[in-house]
Design an enzyme around this catalytic site. Structure first.
Site, PDB file in Angstrom:
ATOM      1  N   GLY A   1     -48.910 -25.825  28.753  1.00  0.00           N
ATOM      2  CA  GLY A   1     -48.395 -26.811  29.712  1.00  0.00           C
ATOM      3  C   GLY A   1     -49.486 -27.728  30.248  1.00  0.00           C
ATOM      4  O   GLY A   1     -50.682 -27.534  29.973  1.00  0.00           O
ATOM      5  N   PHE A   2     -49.061 -28.730  31.002  1.00  0.00           N
ATOM      6  CA  PHE A   2     -49.963 -29.770  31.521  1.00  0.00           C
ATOM      7  C   PHE A   2     -51.100 -29.170  32.359  1.00  0.00           C
ATOM      8  O   PHE A   2     -52.293 -29.309  32.029  1.00  0.00           O
ATOM      9  CB  PHE A   2     -49.113 -30.757  32.327  1.00  0.00           C
ATOM     10  CG  PHE A   2     -49.866 -31.812  33.075  1.00  0.00           C
ATOM     11  CD1 PHE A   2     -50.869 -32.554  32.464  1.00  0.00           C
ATOM     12  CD2 PHE A   2     -49.538 -32.107  34.398  1.00  0.00           C
ATOM     13  CE1 PHE A   2     -51.545 -33.554  33.158  1.00  0.00           C
ATOM     14  CE2 PHE A   2     -50.200 -33.106  35.093  1.00  0.00           C
ATOM     15  CZ  PHE A   2     -51.210 -33.821  34.478  1.00  0.00           C
ATOM     16  N   ILE A   3     -50.760 -28.481  33.435  1.00  0.00           N
ATOM     17  CA  ILE A   3     -51.793 -27.946  34.335  1.00  0.00           C
ATOM     18  C   ILE A   3     -52.545 -26.792  33.654  1.00  0.00           C
ATOM     19  O   ILE A   3     -53.779 -26.708  33.703  1.00  0.00           O
ATOM     20  CB  ILE A   3     -51.158 -27.470  35.667  1.00  0.00           C
ATOM     21  CG1 ILE A   3     -50.558 -28.667  36.410  1.00  0.00           C
ATOM     22  CG2 ILE A   3     -52.176 -26.737  36.532  1.00  0.00           C
ATOM     23  CD1 ILE A   3     -49.745 -28.298  37.645  1.00  0.00           C
TER      24      ILE A   3
ATOM     25  N   ASP B   1     -42.599 -14.517  26.859  1.00  0.00           N
ATOM     26  CA  ASP B   1     -41.558 -15.207  27.622  1.00  0.00           C
ATOM     27  C   ASP B   1     -41.497 -14.575  29.010  1.00  0.00           C
ATOM     28  O   ASP B   1     -41.668 -13.365  29.139  1.00  0.00           O
ATOM     29  CB  ASP B   1     -40.204 -15.060  26.915  1.00  0.00           C
ATOM     30  CG  ASP B   1     -39.160 -15.997  27.507  1.00  0.00           C
ATOM     31  OD1 ASP B   1     -38.789 -16.955  26.832  1.00  0.00           O
ATOM     32  OD2 ASP B   1     -38.736 -15.767  28.668  1.00  0.00           O
ATOM     33  N   LEU B   2     -41.234 -15.400  30.020  1.00  0.00           N
ATOM     34  CA  LEU B   2     -41.205 -14.896  31.395  1.00  0.00           C
ATOM     35  C   LEU B   2     -40.158 -13.808  31.593  1.00  0.00           C
ATOM     36  O   LEU B   2     -40.302 -12.946  32.454  1.00  0.00           O
ATOM     37  CB  LEU B   2     -40.916 -16.048  32.370  1.00  0.00           C
ATOM     38  CG  LEU B   2     -42.016 -17.099  32.501  1.00  0.00           C
ATOM     39  CD1 LEU B   2     -41.565 -18.239  33.401  1.00  0.00           C
ATOM     40  CD2 LEU B   2     -43.296 -16.467  33.051  1.00  0.00           C
TER      41      LEU B   2
ATOM     42  N   LYS C   1     -38.903 -22.449  43.335  1.00  0.00           N
ATOM     43  CA  LYS C   1     -40.328 -22.227  43.631  1.00  0.00           C
ATOM     44  C   LYS C   1     -40.484 -21.386  44.911  1.00  0.00           C
ATOM     45  O   LYS C   1     -41.385 -20.552  45.003  1.00  0.00           O
ATOM     46  CB  LYS C   1     -41.077 -23.559  43.767  1.00  0.00           C
ATOM     47  CG  LYS C   1     -41.197 -24.355  42.473  1.00  0.00           C
ATOM     48  CD  LYS C   1     -41.825 -23.609  41.310  1.00  0.00           C
ATOM     49  CE  LYS C   1     -43.322 -23.484  41.350  1.00  0.00           C
ATOM     50  NZ  LYS C   1     -43.840 -22.870  40.084  1.00  0.00           N
TER      51      LYS C   1
ATOM     52  N   PRO D   1     -49.797 -27.024  44.662  1.00  0.00           N
ATOM     53  CA  PRO D   1     -50.185 -28.418  44.428  1.00  0.00           C
ATOM     54  C   PRO D   1     -49.067 -29.389  44.787  1.00  0.00           C
ATOM     55  O   PRO D   1     -47.885 -29.051  44.702  1.00  0.00           O
ATOM     56  CB  PRO D   1     -50.443 -28.482  42.910  1.00  0.00           C
ATOM     57  CG  PRO D   1     -50.302 -27.088  42.393  1.00  0.00           C
ATOM     58  CD  PRO D   1     -49.511 -26.323  43.400  1.00  0.00           C
TER      59      PRO D   1
ATOM     60  N   VAL E   1     -48.796 -33.696  40.474  1.00  0.00           N
ATOM     61  CA  VAL E   1     -50.046 -33.649  39.701  1.00  0.00           C
ATOM     62  C   VAL E   1     -50.032 -34.719  38.613  1.00  0.00           C
ATOM     63  O   VAL E   1     -49.065 -34.825  37.848  1.00  0.00           O
ATOM     64  CB  VAL E   1     -50.242 -32.253  39.060  1.00  0.00           C
ATOM     65  CG1 VAL E   1     -51.591 -32.175  38.363  1.00  0.00           C
ATOM     66  CG2 VAL E   1     -50.113 -31.147  40.110  1.00  0.00           C
TER      67      VAL E   1
ATOM     68  N   SER F   1     -43.955 -34.259  35.866  1.00  0.00           N
ATOM     69  CA  SER F   1     -44.628 -35.083  36.894  1.00  0.00           C
ATOM     70  C   SER F   1     -45.156 -36.388  36.301  1.00  0.00           C
ATOM     71  O   SER F   1     -45.250 -37.403  36.997  1.00  0.00           O
ATOM     72  CB  SER F   1     -45.744 -34.299  37.595  1.00  0.00           C
ATOM     73  OG  SER F   1     -46.699 -33.817  36.680  1.00  0.00           O
TER      74      SER F   1
HETATM   75  N1  LIG Z   1     -46.842 -31.043  37.529  1.00  0.00           N
HETATM   76  C1  LIG Z   1     -46.708 -31.038  38.846  1.00  0.00           C
HETATM   77  O1  LIG Z   1     -46.687 -32.104  39.487  1.00  0.00           O
HETATM   78  C2  LIG Z   1     -46.655 -29.729  39.590  1.00  0.00           C
HETATM   79  C3  LIG Z   1     -46.760 -29.761  40.992  1.00  0.00           C
HETATM   80  C4  LIG Z   1     -46.730 -28.566  41.694  1.00  0.00           C
HETATM   81  C5  LIG Z   1     -46.592 -27.367  41.036  1.00  0.00           C
HETATM   82  N2  LIG Z   1     -46.465 -27.363  39.678  1.00  0.00           N
HETATM   83  C6  LIG Z   1     -46.332 -26.069  39.011  1.00  0.00           C
HETATM   84  O2  LIG Z   1     -47.343 -25.961  38.040  1.00  0.00           O
HETATM   85  C7  LIG Z   1     -46.893 -25.167  36.941  1.00  0.00           C
HETATM   86  C8  LIG Z   1     -47.109 -25.928  35.653  1.00  0.00           C
HETATM   87  O3  LIG Z   1     -46.480 -27.188  35.739  1.00  0.00           O
HETATM   88  P1  LIG Z   1     -46.742 -28.311  34.633  1.00  0.00           P
HETATM   89  O4  LIG Z   1     -46.535 -29.626  35.299  1.00  0.00           O
HETATM   90  O5  LIG Z   1     -47.988 -28.025  33.948  1.00  0.00           O
HETATM   91  O6  LIG Z   1     -45.460 -28.074  33.691  1.00  0.00           O
HETATM   92  P2  LIG Z   1     -45.305 -27.960  32.131  1.00  0.00           P
HETATM   93  O7  LIG Z   1     -46.274 -28.804  31.413  1.00  0.00           O
HETATM   94  O8  LIG Z   1     -43.835 -28.185  31.869  1.00  0.00           O
HETATM   95  O9  LIG Z   1     -45.660 -26.438  31.877  1.00  0.00           O
HETATM   96  C9  LIG Z   1     -44.785 -25.409  32.187  1.00  0.00           C
HETATM   97  C10 LIG Z   1     -45.088 -24.258  31.269  1.00  0.00           C
HETATM   98  O10 LIG Z   1     -44.237 -23.155  31.588  1.00  0.00           O
HETATM   99  C11 LIG Z   1     -43.777 -22.595  30.379  1.00  0.00           C
HETATM  100  N3  LIG Z   1     -42.493 -21.925  30.543  1.00  0.00           N
HETATM  101  C12 LIG Z   1     -41.344 -22.415  31.065  1.00  0.00           C
HETATM  102  N4  LIG Z   1     -40.380 -21.501  31.005  1.00  0.00           N
HETATM  103  C13 LIG Z   1     -40.924 -20.395  30.413  1.00  0.00           C
HETATM  104  C14 LIG Z   1     -40.418 -19.121  30.058  1.00  0.00           C
HETATM  105  N5  LIG Z   1     -39.151 -18.744  30.290  1.00  0.00           N
HETATM  106  N6  LIG Z   1     -41.272 -18.255  29.480  1.00  0.00           N
HETATM  107  C15 LIG Z   1     -42.552 -18.582  29.230  1.00  0.00           C
HETATM  108  N7  LIG Z   1     -43.083 -19.790  29.529  1.00  0.00           N
HETATM  109  C16 LIG Z   1     -42.260 -20.668  30.118  1.00  0.00           C
HETATM  110  C17 LIG Z   1     -43.638 -23.761  29.428  1.00  0.00           C
HETATM  111  O11 LIG Z   1     -43.658 -23.292  28.121  1.00  0.00           O
HETATM  112  P3  LIG Z   1     -42.940 -24.058  26.919  1.00  0.00           P
HETATM  113  O12 LIG Z   1     -43.920 -25.098  26.503  1.00  0.00           O
HETATM  114  O13 LIG Z   1     -42.681 -23.007  25.922  1.00  0.00           O
HETATM  115  O14 LIG Z   1     -41.677 -24.668  27.478  1.00  0.00           O
HETATM  116  C18 LIG Z   1     -44.862 -24.593  29.791  1.00  0.00           C
HETATM  117  O15 LIG Z   1     -46.000 -24.166  29.076  1.00  0.00           O
HETATM  118  C19 LIG Z   1     -45.449 -24.807  37.256  1.00  0.00           C
HETATM  119  O16 LIG Z   1     -45.439 -23.545  37.868  1.00  0.00           O
HETATM  120  C20 LIG Z   1     -45.038 -25.881  38.244  1.00  0.00           C
HETATM  121  O17 LIG Z   1     -43.976 -25.455  39.069  1.00  0.00           O
HETATM  122  C21 LIG Z   1     -46.491 -28.513  38.940  1.00  0.00           C
END
Ligand SMILES: NC(=O)c1ccc[n+]([C@@H]2O[C@H](COP(=O)([O-])OP(=O)(O)OC[C@H]3O[C@@H](n4cnc5c(N)ncnc54)[C@H](OP(=O)(O)O)[C@@H]3O)[C@@H](O)[C@H]2O)c1
Length: 275
Positions: A19-21, A67-68, A164, A187, A190, A202
């Site tokens: 994922g992104f972060i 998987d979660l 969340k 955060p 992001v 995001s």
């Molecule tokens: N981006 C923001 O602005 C932001 C702000 C605050 C908090 N966050 C938190 O930061 C974290 C990462 O966010 P991100 O923006 O990086 O999102 P992202 O790029 O969509 O990454 C999310 C990751 O979670 C994985 N995932 C989702 N469902 C899953 C499951 N059932 N089993 C295993 N893996 C699973 C996805 O895997 P797949 O690739 O296989 O789908 C992906 O690698 C999250 O917890 C999010 O709530 C993000």
């Protein structure tokens, strides 16, 4: 933010590594000498290929299928790790896809971490678990003691924030029950350079102003943080023994008008809204 490495040579697990972060967290962990077990749902999916190109990945990164909702898969990934960065989460407003996987995933990670006696779990929560509360006075400064109001999230169908909140609360309860050292990062929105080849949610916040799909911008403010800083915050919290509780990561508050002005300065060739 500059962080001195104090704990290289350890093995740590990063959930949702593609994922992104999480990709930024993996990049910095590898640069600092950690051995990383990154969980992905499909190690063969080309969308995770960027991880294998990161510096140090060939020597010190393993991708584990997990998987979660599958405790055993997480347990295998966490096995032998000194620490866990639990970043994986659904990123959707669909209640069925959001709430159960987020909560169950958080509990599964904490239980597996307890069984493996990991030093610390750093959980990526969100500002969405913090600020959604219309009953809070406008004079109150939002800080780490604040929680979003679940009834408000439910009534406004904000299932991402609802998920969340309940996932973070479930993690705190499970950590207390199992004696796990949990520290949480919350955060704000992001942004930053994408290490992964896919677009995350995001980034769409900005993309809509560049593609022309948003003709106007909202009269509102939001807090923003760079992905690099969020990743370093996770690692700083992991490496600092005295770190505890929750840490808001929301360094910049901008009105949407300021956001589009910045975008216009950087990308004048795009159809960025002016009102
Ligand atoms: N981006 C923001 O602005 C932001 C702000 C605050 C908090 N966050 C938190 O930061 C974290 C990462 O966010 P991100 O923006 O990086 O999102 P992202 O790029 O969509 O990454 C999310 C990751 O979670 C994985 N995932 C989702 N469902 C899953 C499951 N059932 N089993 C295993 N893996 C699973 C996805 O895997 P797949 O690739 O296989 O789908 C992906 O690698 C999250 O917890 C999010 O709530 C993000």
């Amino acid at each position: 933010m500059h962080v001195e490495s104090v704990a290289s040579g350890q093995t740590v697990c990063v959930t949702g590594a593609g994922g992104f972060i999480a990709s930024w967290i993996v990049k910095h962990l590898l640069e600092r000498g950690y051995t990383v077990k990154g969980t992905v749902r499909n190690p063969d999916d080309p969308k995770n290929a960027h991880l294998k190109e990161l510096g140090g990945a060939k020597e010190r990164l393993t991708l584990c299928r997990a998987d979660l909702l599958d405790f055993q898969s997480l347990k295998e990934a966490i096995n032998g790790c000194d620490g866990v960065f639990h970043t994986a989460s659904p990123m959707t407003n669909d209640p069925e896809q959001m709430v159960e996987p987020a909560v169950k995933g958080a509990k599964n990670v904490i239980i597996a971490a307890a069984e493996d006696k990991v030093r610390r779990v750093v959980l990526t929560s969100s500002i969405g678990a913090v600020y959604m509360d219309p009953k809070r006075s406008r004079d109150v400064v939002v800080d780490e003691s604040c929680w979003s109001d679940l009834e408000f999230c439910k009534n406004t169908k904000n299932w991402y924030c609802y998920g969340k909140v309940v996932a973070e609360k479930a993690a705190w309860e499970m950590a207390k029950e199992k004696g796990v050292d949990l520290v949480v990062v919350n955060p704000s929105l992001v942004f930053g350079h994408l290490l992964q080849p896919t677009i995350n949610i995001s980034t769409l916040h900005i993309l809509k102003y560049l593609t022309g799909s948003a003709k106007t911008y909202a009269n509102s403010v939001h807090a923003y943080v760079h992905a690099n800083d969020v990743a370093l915050a996770h690692i700083l919290i992991y490496e600092t023994p005295s770190a505890s509780g929750r840490y808001l990561c929301a360094p910049h508050v901008l009105h949407r008008g300021e956001v589009v002005q910045i975008l216009y300065r950087l990308f004048p060739q795009y159809p960025i809204p002016t009102k």
